[in-house]
Design an enzyme around this catalytic site. Sequence first.
Site, PDB file in Angstrom:
ATOM      1  N   TYR A 194      -2.299  -0.239  10.001  1.00 17.61           N
ATOM      2  CA  TYR A 194      -2.488  -0.806   8.660  1.00 17.61           C
ATOM      3  C   TYR A 194      -1.200  -0.708   7.849  1.00 17.61           C
ATOM      4  CZ  TYR A 194      -3.946  -1.046   3.769  1.00 17.61           C
ATOM      5  OH  TYR A 194      -4.033  -1.358   2.439  1.00 17.61           O
ATOM      6  N   SER A 250       0.830  -1.202   0.000  1.00 16.99           N
ATOM      7  CA  SER A 250       0.000   0.000   0.000  1.00 16.99           C
ATOM      8  C   SER A 250       0.864   1.251   0.000  1.00 16.99           C
ATOM      9  CB  SER A 250      -0.897   0.003   1.245  1.00 16.99           C
ATOM     10  OG  SER A 250      -1.518   1.263   1.426  1.00 16.99           O
TER      11      SER A 250
END
Length: 335
Positions: free
Chosen positions: A152, A127
Amino acid sequence: MKVLITGSAGFIGAALTLRLLERGDEVIGFDNLNDYYDVKLKQARLARLQAYSSFTDVRASLEDREALTETFAQHRPQRVVNLAAQAGVRYSLQNPHAYVDSNLVGFMNILEACRHHAVEHLVYASSSSVYGANTRMPFSVHDNVDHPVSLYAATKKANELMAHTYSHLYGLPTTGLRFFTVYGPWGRPDMALFLFTRSILAGQPIEVFNYGHHRRDFTYVDDIVEGVVRVLDQVAAPNPAWSSETPDPATSRAPYRLYNIGSNRPIELLRYIEVLENCLGLQATKNLLPMQLGDVPDTYADVDALVEDVGYQPATLIEDGVARFVAWYRQYYRV
């Protein structure tokens, strides 16, 4: 080619699965259909895939090591794309354990299954969030990313480190893809474009964080899929020029690669909203708010490595991509 795709009922996973099926590959889809968001949307995505006889649907979680191992043993995939993960920066503030279970334990199970079943190439979703506190723009895979600002992001950085370990120890070719703000038809309901569209059509105000001054490298889903396919087809190889004196985080002496997949055109959030308003023919009432904890003000992808290695750069303009999303949304929800 036989490909196992985890997260096959997800936004990117379903689009990738459809693309591979259309080109004649055999796909094993692995998804637990959890209720993080509307399960009916996931089922609708799956319905499009189940029309293909070359698609096999496996319903299980990455954390279920036995089910995953059995799937690998039964179907013997040649290549694997791991897209299943607990997504979302903001949700990681509320339920951090979900990220450990799916993104760490689940990814460990994927690595072990690939190792023991002679998988030719593991491609996995990282990501743009891994860039965290980095302020040097555009974000480059050749820069260090040691300061994540959300759990995350930390789990995605951990995935990259875990993958390198398996590439080094066992010669497993791995490629990590740092996706930048993916949007488009069949998207996730927790993402900005979906939330904004729903609220504007309902005549409700939208929440605009950082007073709309975020800049995001919005990337259309079909562009993401094209990048994934090209990388999947080119198995990661060692970099013979890699040196510990001038280490390159994106490559290694092991068969390991990292790439950004982004539009390379950051857009301010207020402009993104303006494009959406034009497509809907409606004005949004904006509730301007400060930046949220764990978020970053800007993302901007350097895609030079992707262009150099696989000859691809995303090209869809937001005006076109948002229009396609709005057309899909109106048709799907009949509004």
